[in-house]
Design a protein around this motif. Structure first.
Motif, mmCIF file in Angstrom:
data_model
loop_
_atom_site.group_PDB
_atom_site.id
_atom_site.type_symbol
_atom_site.label_atom_id
_atom_site.label_comp_id
_atom_site.label_asym_id
_atom_site.label_seq_id
_atom_site.Cartn_x
_atom_site.Cartn_y
_atom_site.Cartn_z
ATOM 1 N N MET A 24 18.883 33.038 46.463
ATOM 2 C CA MET A 24 19.086 32.615 47.934
ATOM 3 C C MET A 24 19.370 33.785 48.593
ATOM 4 O O MET A 24 20.450 34.750 48.407
ATOM 5 N N PRO A 25 18.427 34.093 49.683
ATOM 6 C CA PRO A 25 18.646 35.095 50.575
ATOM 7 C C PRO A 25 20.167 34.843 51.418
ATOM 8 O O PRO A 25 20.265 33.695 51.875
ATOM 9 N N ARG A 26 20.663 35.985 51.738
ATOM 10 C CA ARG A 26 21.899 35.899 52.605
ATOM 11 C C ARG A 26 21.870 37.235 53.492
ATOM 12 O O ARG A 26 21.025 38.309 52.981
ATOM 13 N N PHE A 27 22.434 37.077 54.506
ATOM 14 C CA PHE A 27 22.675 38.444 55.258
ATOM 15 C C PHE A 27 23.734 38.178 56.308
ATOM 16 O O PHE A 27 24.548 37.230 56.327
ATOM 17 N N THR A 28 24.238 39.581 56.631
ATOM 18 C CA THR A 28 25.471 39.452 57.568
ATOM 19 C C THR A 28 25.374 39.883 58.593
ATOM 20 O O THR A 28 24.491 40.651 59.053
ATOM 21 N N VAL A 29 25.862 39.184 59.921
ATOM 22 C CA VAL A 29 26.029 39.576 61.205
ATOM 23 C C VAL A 29 27.483 39.982 61.697
ATOM 24 O O VAL A 29 28.355 39.084 61.450
ATOM 25 N N SER A 30 27.394 41.236 62.318
ATOM 26 C CA SER A 30 28.703 41.369 62.877
ATOM 27 C C SER A 30 28.586 41.022 64.425
ATOM 28 O O SER A 30 27.745 41.312 65.126
ATOM 29 N N THR A 31 29.792 40.297 64.944
ATOM 30 C CA THR A 31 29.815 39.959 66.049
ATOM 31 C C THR A 31 31.081 40.761 66.880
ATOM 32 O O THR A 31 31.989 41.462 66.278
ATOM 33 N N ASP A 32 30.757 40.952 68.021
ATOM 34 C CA ASP A 32 31.919 41.757 69.018
ATOM 35 C C ASP A 32 32.615 41.108 69.972
ATOM 36 O O ASP A 32 33.241 41.953 70.767
ATOM 37 N N ARG B 47 16.188 38.290 61.488
ATOM 38 C CA ARG B 47 16.905 38.000 60.248
ATOM 39 C C ARG B 47 16.564 37.246 59.350
ATOM 40 O O ARG B 47 16.367 37.380 58.230
ATOM 41 N N VAL B 48 16.399 35.930 59.867
ATOM 42 C CA VAL B 48 15.873 34.794 59.080
ATOM 43 C C VAL B 48 14.369 35.027 58.476
ATOM 44 O O VAL B 48 14.012 34.934 57.579
ATOM 45 N N ARG B 49 13.466 35.602 59.546
ATOM 46 C CA ARG B 49 12.447 35.852 59.358
ATOM 47 C C ARG B 49 12.122 36.835 57.893
ATOM 48 O O ARG B 49 11.386 36.813 56.999
ATOM 49 N N GLU B 50 12.911 37.991 57.962
ATOM 50 C CA GLU B 50 13.079 38.823 57.064
ATOM 51 C C GLU B 50 13.513 38.363 55.548
ATOM 52 O O GLU B 50 12.910 38.637 54.709
ATOM 53 N N ALA B 51 14.440 37.323 55.641
ATOM 54 C CA ALA B 51 14.852 36.655 54.688
ATOM 55 C C ALA B 51 13.695 35.868 54.004
ATOM 56 O O ALA B 51 13.638 35.815 52.668
ATOM 57 N N LEU B 52 13.033 35.131 54.792
ATOM 58 C CA LEU B 52 11.657 34.687 54.237
ATOM 59 C C LEU B 52 10.805 35.411 53.697
ATOM 60 O O LEU B 52 9.942 34.574 52.756
ATOM 61 N N ALA B 53 10.603 36.650 54.012
ATOM 62 C CA ALA B 53 9.782 37.543 53.514
ATOM 63 C C ALA B 53 9.758 37.499 51.908
ATOM 64 O O ALA B 53 8.738 37.770 51.144
ATOM 65 N N ASP B 54 10.805 37.142 51.209
ATOM 66 C CA ASP B 54 11.133 37.148 49.794
ATOM 67 C C ASP B 54 10.458 36.021 49.277
ATOM 68 O O ASP B 54 10.196 36.042 47.937
ATOM 69 N N ASP B 55 10.047 35.087 50.039
ATOM 70 C CA ASP B 55 9.458 33.692 49.547
ATOM 71 C C ASP B 55 8.284 33.800 49.807
ATOM 72 O O ASP B 55 7.811 33.740 50.973
ATOM 73 N N ARG C 188 23.233 32.180 55.044
ATOM 74 C CA ARG C 188 22.148 31.821 53.800
ATOM 75 C C ARG C 188 21.069 31.102 54.500
ATOM 76 O O ARG C 188 20.999 30.401 55.568
ATOM 77 N N VAL C 189 19.934 31.490 53.808
ATOM 78 C CA VAL C 189 18.817 31.024 54.101
ATOM 79 C C VAL C 189 17.961 30.311 53.057
ATOM 80 O O VAL C 189 17.997 31.152 51.809
ATOM 81 N N THR D 271 16.450 26.045 55.639
ATOM 82 C CA THR D 271 17.961 25.778 56.228
ATOM 83 C C THR D 271 18.635 27.261 56.254
ATOM 84 O O THR D 271 18.612 27.907 55.401
ATOM 85 N N VAL D 272 19.240 27.431 57.626
ATOM 86 C CA VAL D 272 20.075 28.482 57.916
ATOM 87 C C VAL D 272 21.360 27.921 58.003
ATOM 88 O O VAL D 272 21.695 27.089 58.965
ATOM 89 N N PHE D 273 22.429 28.335 57.271
ATOM 90 C CA PHE D 273 23.735 27.897 57.054
ATOM 91 C C PHE D 273 24.587 29.080 57.131
ATOM 92 O O PHE D 273 24.503 29.841 56.613
ATOM 93 N N VAL D 274 25.575 28.730 57.966
ATOM 94 C CA VAL D 274 26.725 29.729 58.217
ATOM 95 C C VAL D 274 27.923 29.314 57.651
ATOM 96 O O VAL D 274 28.264 28.207 57.823
ATOM 97 N N ASP D 275 28.268 29.980 56.462
ATOM 98 C CA ASP D 275 29.370 29.426 55.660
ATOM 99 C C ASP D 275 30.892 29.857 56.149
ATOM 100 O O ASP D 275 31.693 30.430 55.492
ATOM 101 N N HIS D 276 31.154 29.476 57.458
ATOM 102 C CA HIS D 276 32.390 29.838 58.028
ATOM 103 C C HIS D 276 32.694 28.554 58.872
ATOM 104 O O HIS D 276 31.664 27.823 59.375
ATOM 105 N N THR D 277 33.716 28.179 59.368
ATOM 106 C CA THR D 277 34.224 26.961 60.138
ATOM 107 C C THR D 277 34.346 27.231 61.697
ATOM 108 O O THR D 277 34.634 26.320 62.157
ATOM 109 N N THR D 278 34.249 28.469 61.763
ATOM 110 C CA THR D 278 34.647 28.758 63.221
ATOM 111 C C THR D 278 33.076 29.409 64.055
ATOM 112 O O THR D 278 33.233 30.521 64.748
ATOM 113 N N ALA D 279 31.914 29.018 63.235
ATOM 114 C CA ALA D 279 30.927 29.522 63.939
ATOM 115 C C ALA D 279 29.738 28.417 63.901
ATOM 116 O O ALA D 279 29.655 27.483 62.751
#
Length: 129
Positions: A1-9, A20-28, A126-127, A37-45
């Motif tokens: 399952m592809p994942r990536f991290t984003v830093s916010t400021d 970034r989602v398209r890049e994750a799809l490139a593996d499929d 997660r994508v 499905t694009v899922f953020v595994d945090h309760t405040t985003a």
């Protein structure tokens, strides 16, 4: 399952994560029609689909700030971030986008957006296809 991290400021900000989602799809390498499905595994985003025009992104931030005031919540006695949880509750922690022949089938003006409600932080997405 592809994942990536984003830093916010910023505490409340909206970021376009479509590429970034398209890049994750490139593996499929699947063909035909699927659902991503694009899922953020945090309760405040949150994750949404909308237009990534800079003035609209600012409007989204202003809207969320007006709809959910920063202060006056019981949970603030614990963490001081009840507003962030409530804003994320309105947005949802995932979105779904059709995928056709390995690419997102977004409309002309649509983008996948991460809405940070309690930054600055690092967020994991997660994508899943």
């Amino acid at each position: 399952m592809p994942r990536f991290t984003v830093s916010t400021d910023a505490r409340l900000t909206v970021l376009d994560v479509t590429d970034r989602v398209r890049e994750a799809l490139a593996d499929d390498d699947a063909e035909g029609e699927q659902v991503c499905t694009v899922f953020v595994d945090h309760t405040t985003a949150g994750v949404v689909v909308n237009e990534a025009e800079s003035r609209l992104l600012g409007d989204v931030e202003s809207f969320l700030g007006r709809v959910v005031p920063d202060e006056g919540w019981d949970h603030d006695e614990l963490d001081g971030n009840a507003d962030s949880h409530l804003r994320a509750l309105l947005l949802g922690n995932s979105t779904q986008v059709p995928v056709v022949d390995g690419d997102l089938a977004l409309g002309r003006w649509q983008s996948v957006l991460l809405v940070e409600c309690d930054g600055p932080r690092e967020r994991k997405l997660r994508v899943v296809v």
